[in-house]
Write an enzyme that holds these catalytic residues in place. Structure first.
Site, PDB file in Angstrom:
ATOM      1  N   THR A  56     -27.199  28.338  26.460  1.00 38.25           N
ATOM      2  CA  THR A  56     -27.580  29.705  26.829  1.00 38.25           C
ATOM      3  C   THR A  56     -27.385  30.651  25.655  1.00 38.25           C
ATOM      4  O   THR A  56     -28.051  31.671  25.562  1.00 38.25           O
ATOM      5  CB  THR A  56     -26.765  30.206  28.036  1.00 38.25           C
ATOM      6  OG1 THR A  56     -25.366  30.008  27.795  1.00 38.25           O
ATOM      7  CG2 THR A  56     -27.175  29.488  29.306  1.00 38.25           C
ATOM      8  N   LYS A  58     -21.906  19.228  19.542  1.00 39.12           N
ATOM      9  CA  LYS A  58     -22.531  20.485  19.121  1.00 39.12           C
ATOM     10  C   LYS A  58     -22.637  20.578  17.603  1.00 39.12           C
ATOM     11  O   LYS A  58     -23.328  21.434  17.070  1.00 39.12           O
ATOM     12  CB  LYS A  58     -21.763  21.674  19.705  1.00 39.12           C
ATOM     13  CG  LYS A  58     -21.858  21.733  21.240  1.00 39.12           C
ATOM     14  CD  LYS A  58     -21.072  22.894  21.807  1.00 39.12           C
ATOM     15  CE  LYS A  58     -21.092  22.921  23.335  1.00 39.12           C
ATOM     16  NZ  LYS A  58     -22.396  23.295  23.894  1.00 39.12           N
TER      17      LYS A  58
END
Length: 804
Positions: free
Chosen positions: A649, A547
């Site tokens: 999300t 990430k």
């Protein structure tokens, strides 16, 4: 719902008297919170009874959503909102002598998940209910959810998250519906008139007690259920041992059983942890399938039509044992042949994959399965044998057989089990599904292409926009009406106001007010004073190297070094906000958290940075924090290595609240780009195919040697910071790792492009009309990322069930 304020007050007072033996004047905030929860729980339970009766009368297909995580967050305001009584309940609480905001804030987050996977499951429950699809969710009633994060001297410390002290007000325990799960023991088999008779002996019993949480939909009386299984031993304390003073041994079996539902995801880097985690998976799978099949038999008298009335969606591989467990029940308990049982199973179970990371595709030692669940192990062996024969017949290629095998080299591959026994396999974004088809599961997709589908993730837009951002909700309702609450595609009507100066001004005022609200929250809860005149640039998500929180940090170091070189340089005020939890055993992720705090401390104590540059690490990031932060965010950091993020999300939640994305073409960012274009987000970096090509010959040392900016930034890690901490280990990880390729997530390859994207972003932020227009377009085009759309796609293409 038509409950008046006085009716709700009366119901709350009644709960206080009957359940806590006190009046509203004597009650504390916790008792008031639980009384309010019980009032809404009872209302939902009544609707739930009606829903289940209606579902039985209609005889349609029911969806069973199985996930080892459900990150529910807080439920009081959410349920009140969905039931249409949020304002009325708030007034009732105030008139009873309490502050509604304080009561809502009392509720702990139900942190029954680690991140996006569990939050997605919670969003889907809301949409399943709102779309009036008969459904239930299933998981474990973890006594302790994801840990509470404390930052001590810049480092993460994990504390227990005892959410049930107040959170259990939502739970309806149903011991009469308990199921019994068997571990260990021996298997005896014999043939009787052509039927295989199986006897399981000497096993350990664990009771699974259902704790049901009712789920309210929006604008409907339909109610679905989240069933959380609590593990208990059926055996009493051994009084003989107890009377001999052997107190621990007397309660040993009960302690072992209780451990199964004690904590979310035990550390599995040792045998005991692996064993407990596998027990958790089988425990909730076995209890769930026994419950579903039992109810089916009660309704239809047989299991032959099970697949016509039930569909089981498994959220990642954690519930994969549902396939052999359903086979066990159909063969051993219902007496079916293998072929009949396999026909039913492979038309009942569908699998959602959430990762392309090899380390996250679960693989278990076969010795564990043999020991813990001997009959299920036998069935997995037979599934593996038959599937392997099918693969060999199709490919006649030993390499492909080895890759696709369910059991290979003493290990059980859960993803391959899901593919072999599932009716559908879906990725969660267009790019992710393509990678599954053409890379991760290429051979399986070529053999059975009809199985492979895509359903891009979605989020509950009523929670993540309407409920948490009332200012923006008011603007949307004033401009396009409130139809978007049930038809999120109608958000696109907001695009028409991109040239309306009054709307853009109001949109900016709403964002400023939300920033001020979050700044007050941050000062009260975190003790940090945020500069609300600065850009709020936010990266909040699970801490993982792919990430690339570290890429964000390297860029901040670059900005800091520029200020050191030229203290009087003009610089738009920029506040970088991080929030993340690192898995307790993930040492590198925890080091990155320490690094962020070291950098934040140095910048905070450097007068050159005042009103120019700020970094804050937000302790204990969770759903309730996100609900305050998302509306205040202006820049959304979605900077994972292209090809690594399945979907994301958080990117959708930021977009819905008007934040502008800086990101790679990864996961659902690709689909965001399709609707936003280059002009409404800031793309940078390598694409997924470029990452794959470069990886073969990637040498970060060459980039380091030839680029002085890169070298200076990276060397800051080795030099360390004003707190005296050096991060030479991270420096080595980027440049000279020996255990695997250096800089395996290609931070140095993407850093120059990322810095350039940040420059473009900062310039755009200075053009207020342009920035506000970009924000408006992000909001208007976010409707396709609503969970309602995603769930409707599942219903139409995988589950084949009707929806509203």
């Amino acid at each position: 719902m038509n409950y008046s304020k006085n009716q709700l007050k009366e119901l709350i007072v009644q709960k206080l008297r009957l359940n806590y033996g006190c009046t509203e004047a004597q009650a504390n905030d916790g008792e008031m919170m639980k009384a309010c929860a019980m009032v809404l729980r009872d209302i939902m339970a009544e609707h739930g009874v009606e829903t289940r009766q209606r579902t039985a009368d209609e005889g349609g297909r029911m969806v069973h959503y199985m996930s080892l995580e459900f990150l529910m967050g807080r439920s009081l305001a959410k349920n009140a909102y969905n039931l249409g009584v949020l304002d009325t309940l708030s007034q009732a609480i105030d008139e009873l002598g309490f502050k509604a905001a304080d009561i809502f804030d009392m509720e702990p987050d139900a942190g029954l998940g680690n991140g996006g996977l569990g939050r997605l499951a919670a969003c889907y429950l809301d949409s399943l209910t709102t779309l009036e699809i008969p459904a239930a969710g299933y998981s474990i009633c973890y006594e302790l959810g994801i840990f509470r994060q404390k930052i001590v001297e810049g480092q993460q410390v994990e504390l227990p998250d005892d959410w049930m002290g107040l959170g259990d007000a939502w739970l309806l325990r149903k011991p009469q519906d308990a199921e019994e799960v068997h571990f260990g023991g021996k298997i005896r088999t014999r043939w009787d008139n052509g039927h295989l008779m199986v006897v399981h002996e000497d096993y350990t019993r664990v009771l699974a007690i259902p704790c049901d949480m009712e789920i309210a939909g929006y604008g409907t009386d339909h109610v679905n259920t989240l069933r959380l299984w609590e593990a208990k031993s059926p055996s009493p304390v051994d009084m003989a041992l107890f009377n001999q003073g052997q107190y621990l041994r007397a309660d040993e079996e009960r302690t072992m059983a209780d451990a199964i539902s004690k904590v979310l995801y035990p550390e599995d880097n040792h045998y005991e942890g692996k064993s407990l985690r596998l027990k958790q998976q089988y425990f909730f799978v076995s209890a769930t399938i026994q419950s579903i099949t039992r109810k089916h038999i009660q309704t239809y008298g047989r299991l032959k039509n099970f697949h016509e009335k039930n569909v089981i969606q498994i959220n990642d591989t954690h519930p994969a044992l549902v396939i052999p467990e359903l086979m066990r029940i159909l063969i051993d308990d219902a007496g079916m042949s293998w072929d009949d049982a396999w026909e039913i199973t492979t038309h009942s179970v569908a699998y959602t994959n959430h990762t392309v990371l090899a380390e996250a595709l679960e693989v278990w030692p076969q010795s564990l399965l043999e020991t813990l669940m001997p009959r299920v192990w036998q069935i997995i062996q037979e599934i593996s044998r038959r599937y392997q024969a099918k693969v060999e017949e199709f490919y006649h290629d030993g390499v492909k057989t080895a890759k696709m095998a369910v059991i290979w080299n003493g290990q059980v591959r859960m993803a391959n089990l899901c593919i072999a026994g599932g009716m559908a396999v879906n990725g969660v974004s267009a790019l992710h599904s393509d990678i599954l088809r053409h890379d991760v599961f290429r051979e399986a997709a070529e053999m059975e292409p009809e199985k492979f589908k895509n359903v891009t993730n979605g989020v509950d837009h009523r929670r993540w926009l309407a409920q948490i951002n009332p200012g923006l909700t008011g603007l949307l309702n004033d401009t396009i009406g409130d139809g978007w609450l049930l038809r999120p595609a109608e958000l696109s009507k907001f695009d028409a106001f991109a040239g309306d100066a009054a709307v853009l001004k109001r949109l900016e005022e709403i964002k400023l007010a939300n920033k001020a609200t979050f700044a007050r929250w941050a000062k009260r809860h975190q003790g940090v004073v945020l500069n609300t005149d600065a850009v709020f640039d936010v990266q909040v998500k699970r801490l993982h190297e792919y990430k690339r929180q570290l890429l964000n940090v390297l860029h901040i170091i670059y900005l800091y070094q520029q200020l050191q070189d030229n203290p009087n340089m003009e610089m738009r005020p920029h506040t970088f906000l991080f929030g993340a939890k690192a898995a307790p055993g993930y040492a590198v992720a925890k080091r990155i958290i320490h690094l962020i705090n070291s950098l934040a401390n140095q910048i905070d104590n450097d007068p050159i940075c005042k009103d120019k540059l700020q970094v804050a690490f937000l302790e204990n990031y969770r759903v309730s924090m996100a609900e305050i932060l998302m509306p205040a965010s202006e820049v959304s950091e979605q900077i994972s290595t292209a090809g690594k993020e399945a979907s994301g999300t958080g990117n959708m939640k930021f977009m819905m609240n008007g934040a502008v994305t800086v990101g790679t073409l990864d996961g659902a960012n690709v689909e965001m780009h399709q609707v936003l274009g280059d002009e409404n987000m800031f793309l940078f970096g390598l694409k997924a195919d470029e990452v794959a090509r470069l990886r073969e010959n990637y040498d970060p040392r060459l980039l380091y040697d030839r680029d002085p900016m890169l070298r200076r930034v990276v060397d800051q890690l080795k030099r360390g910071f004003s707190d005296g901490v050096s991060y030479e280990d991270l420096w080595q990880r980027l440049l000279q790792r020996t255990d695997s390729p250096a800089d395996q997530y290609m931070l140095l390859a993407d850093l120059p492009s990322y810095a350039e994207a940040q420059q473009r972003l900062t310039a755009a932020y200075g053009e207020r009309d342009r920035w506000n227009t970009m924000s408006l377009h992000n909001i208007a085009r976010s409707g396709i990322f609503a969970a309602d759309r995603a769930v409707a796609e599942y219903a139409d293409t995988i589950w084949h069930v009707h929806h509203k």
